[in-house]
Design an enzyme around this catalytic site. Structure first.
Site, PDB file in Angstrom:
ATOM      1  N   ASN A 199       0.756  18.557  57.636  1.00  0.00           N
ATOM      2  CA  ASN A 199       1.387  17.799  58.497  1.00  0.00           C
ATOM      3  C   ASN A 199       2.074  18.671  59.559  1.00  0.00           C
ATOM      4  O   ASN A 199       1.852  19.689  59.772  1.00  0.00           O
ATOM      5  CB  ASN A 199       2.397  16.919  57.685  1.00  0.00           C
ATOM      6  CG  ASN A 199       3.528  17.751  57.097  1.00  0.00           C
ATOM      7  OD1 ASN A 199       3.801  18.891  57.313  1.00  0.00           O
ATOM      8  ND2 ASN A 199       4.017  17.126  56.008  1.00  0.00           N
ATOM      9  N   LYS A 201       5.336  19.542  60.245  1.00  0.00           N
ATOM     10  CA  LYS A 201       6.423  20.443  59.743  1.00  0.00           C
ATOM     11  C   LYS A 201       5.654  21.763  58.898  1.00  0.00           C
ATOM     12  O   LYS A 201       5.774  22.917  59.265  1.00  0.00           O
ATOM     13  CB  LYS A 201       7.427  19.896  58.577  1.00  0.00           C
ATOM     14  CG  LYS A 201       8.081  20.813  58.085  1.00  0.00           C
ATOM     15  CD  LYS A 201       9.194  20.093  57.214  1.00  0.00           C
ATOM     16  CE  LYS A 201      10.132  20.909  56.342  1.00  0.00           C
ATOM     17  NZ  LYS A 201      10.979  20.330  55.271  1.00  0.00           N
ATOM     18  N   GLU A 202       4.629  21.473  58.319  1.00  0.00           N
ATOM     19  CA  GLU A 202       3.736  22.580  57.703  1.00  0.00           C
ATOM     20  C   GLU A 202       3.047  23.250  58.585  1.00  0.00           C
ATOM     21  O   GLU A 202       2.886  24.635  58.453  1.00  0.00           O
ATOM     22  CB  GLU A 202       2.733  21.797  56.642  1.00  0.00           C
ATOM     23  CG  GLU A 202       3.441  21.253  55.552  1.00  0.00           C
ATOM     24  CD  GLU A 202       2.450  20.007  54.752  1.00  0.00           C
ATOM     25  OE1 GLU A 202       3.163  19.721  53.745  1.00  0.00           O
ATOM     26  OE2 GLU A 202       1.404  19.825  55.270  1.00  0.00           O
ATOM     27  N   ASP A 268      -1.931  11.921  51.284  1.00  0.00           N
ATOM     28  CA  ASP A 268      -3.017  11.752  50.426  1.00  0.00           C
ATOM     29  C   ASP A 268      -4.208  10.537  50.689  1.00  0.00           C
ATOM     30  O   ASP A 268      -5.302  10.869  50.427  1.00  0.00           O
ATOM     31  CB  ASP A 268      -2.215  11.168  48.904  1.00  0.00           C
ATOM     32  CG  ASP A 268      -1.360  12.090  48.530  1.00  0.00           C
ATOM     33  OD1 ASP A 268      -1.179  13.402  48.576  1.00  0.00           O
ATOM     34  OD2 ASP A 268      -0.366  11.699  47.808  1.00  0.00           O
TER      35      ASP A 268
END
Length: 476
Positions: A199, A201-202, A268
């Site tokens: 995502n 942030k990641e 997911d």
């Protein structure tokens, strides 16, 4: 969804950190006298599959044979989790039990689905080598029967560096795609995978880049792709949609739904439907588009939830009703026998405010606005090499997203003459410096009593001027 592709049942293995998502629902009518906190009066409890187990649940809901390889504790939560997997028809025979605690996320939810608190129970230390060695032996036995592998890394200790690398190497040797939902800041662990899905942030954490604008997100995704030696990176950006990059590829997808109820488990759902599509031979862009629609359905649900294939097909069917095939236009005149059909056409390469204003004005002149869109080959012949900037699929999707447009149909020829002959519109609209007699198809429309209207251009707004501005600014 690609009209020529369907999602059939495939064998997909999910390796990763499973967890139990537990919800306590109740009502709040007072504040505790002991501390300034609300008092939740519990009414019901619900347990659902979380983490890698939720990926498997979405695969099963999407009509796939889902297999889970993981570790659960020898505790009540582990019993419940395995029971839920069985209820969903998910094969958990590759999941083993250990003395460590099963990961549980407990949420306390008040009226109106307001989450008051989340409490996590987990052990995150690395799994012993004896456990991962046992799982690898099982993995090598079953991988020939699998069509694709998903690694769902929630950093709960199962997906160690050596374990992940051996999974990727074995999948590559067997010519199976490995998709990874990433969390670990050590990019080396994921080296060689087919696709990584962080995502936003990641992505920033993995690359140490700001990644705020679309271009910055794409640049950071490319850096991650190069450092991880993977084929694609798909970054989920919440309300901004998703960005896919590959060698020579950048594909931005707007969110399929604007109203967001709960984003829990959306990632997911994305990786599950992406995997289902790729296992079924979809092209990467069609797979991403389908996963985007699935995520749009998921975020409209409360809490961790799976998305059924039927829901996705229905949602995409609604989105595609505007886009007509050549077969569809044959009956269009009869379908709208009592309506005034307005027709216009163009390349709409880089959609700008001039296009939008012209289409909005055209729509006001009748009941149904049909837009003819030049195919990629047609644009190249008319505009030269390097055009179109955007593919016909992207251009068609953007036009379909406009509320003023009722239908879009792609044509391969250089002019829409044949299209106009088949549709038989009541009004033909063009923007620009034309006389009505000069407009292609004017004779067809006027012969049946229709009219031609010329709408003025919006000064300074064109695809060509936009490209020149980009070149002058040195952004190319």
């Amino acid at each position: 969804m690609d009209q020529g592709k369907q999602i059939h049942r495939k064998n997909i293995l999910v390796v990763g950190d499973v967890m139990l998502d537990q919800y306590y629902f109740g009502s709040v009518s007072r504040v505790s006298p002991e501390a300034p906190v609300p008092v939740l009066r519990k009414d019901t409890r619900k347990c659902v599959l979380g983490g890698a187990a939720n990926v498997a649940a979405n695969l099963a809901a999407g009509g796939q044979n889902a297999f889970v390889m993981s570790v659960v504790g020898e505790d009540e939560a582990g019993d419940i989790l395995l029971g839920l997997l069985a209820q969903e028809g998910i094969d958990a025979s590759l999941t083993i039990r250990q003395s460590r605690s099963t990961t549980v996320k407990t949420r306390f939810v008040a009226d109106g689905h307001q989450q008051l608190l989340r409490m996590d129970t987990e052990v995150t230390g690395e799994m012993p080598g004896s456990v991962t060695d046992r799982l690898l032996a099982e993995y090598k036995n079953v991988i020939p029967a699998m069509d694709l592998v998903i690694l769902s890394d929630y950093q709960k200790g199962l997906l160690t560096y050596d374990f992940v690398q051996e999974i990727i190497r074995t999948a590559d040797q067997m010519e199976k795609k490995a998709l990874i939902d990433v969390k670990d800041p050590d990019i080396r662990k994921y080296h060689g995978a087919y696709l990584l899905k962080p995502n936003l942030k990641e992505l920033r954490m993995l690359t140490d880049m700001q990644a705020h604008t679309d271009d910055e997100i794409a640049d950071a995704s490319r850096q991650l792709m190069q450092r991880a030696g993977c084929t694609y990176v798909l970054t989920t950006c919440g309300a901004r949609g998703m960005v896919l990059v590959g060698e020579g590829l950048r594909y931005n997808v707007n969110p399929a739904r604007q109203e967001v109820f709960d984003v829990t488990g959306a990632g997911d759902t994305v990786i599950a439907y992406l995997a289902a599509c790729l296992a079924n031979g979809f092209g990467i862009q069609d797979a991403v588009l389908t996963a985007n629609h699935a995520a749009g359905i998921q975020v409209a649900k409360a809490g961790t939830a799976s998305v059924c294939l039927r829901e996705v097909i229905t949602a995409m069917g609604k989105a595609c009703k505007k886009l007509l095939s050549q077969k569809d236009i044959a009956g269009l005149r009869q379908q709208y026998a009592d309506k005034k059909i307005v027709f216009t056409n163009g390349c709409f390469d880089i959609l700008h405010i001039g296009h939008v204003r012209c289409l909005q004005e055209a729509a006001k002149l009748g009941d149904i606005l049909v837009v003819g869109l030049n195919a990629d080959a047609s644009v190249r012949r008319l505009k030269g090499d390097g055009r179109p900037v955007n593919s016909q699929a992207d251009r068609a999707e953007l036009l379909c997203a406009l509320g003023c447009v009722d239908h879009v149909v792609v044509f391969e020829e250089d002019t829409p003459q044949r299209l106009i002959m088949e549709i038989q519109p009541d009004l033909l609209v063009k923007g620009g410096d034309y006389t009505p007699q000069e407009v292609v198809g004017a004779d067809i429309v006027t012969a049946r009593g229709g009219t031609v209207r010329i709408l003025p251009f919006t000064e300074g707004k064109s695809t060509t001027s936009t490209i020149k501005k980009i070149e002058q600014a040195g952004w190319t």
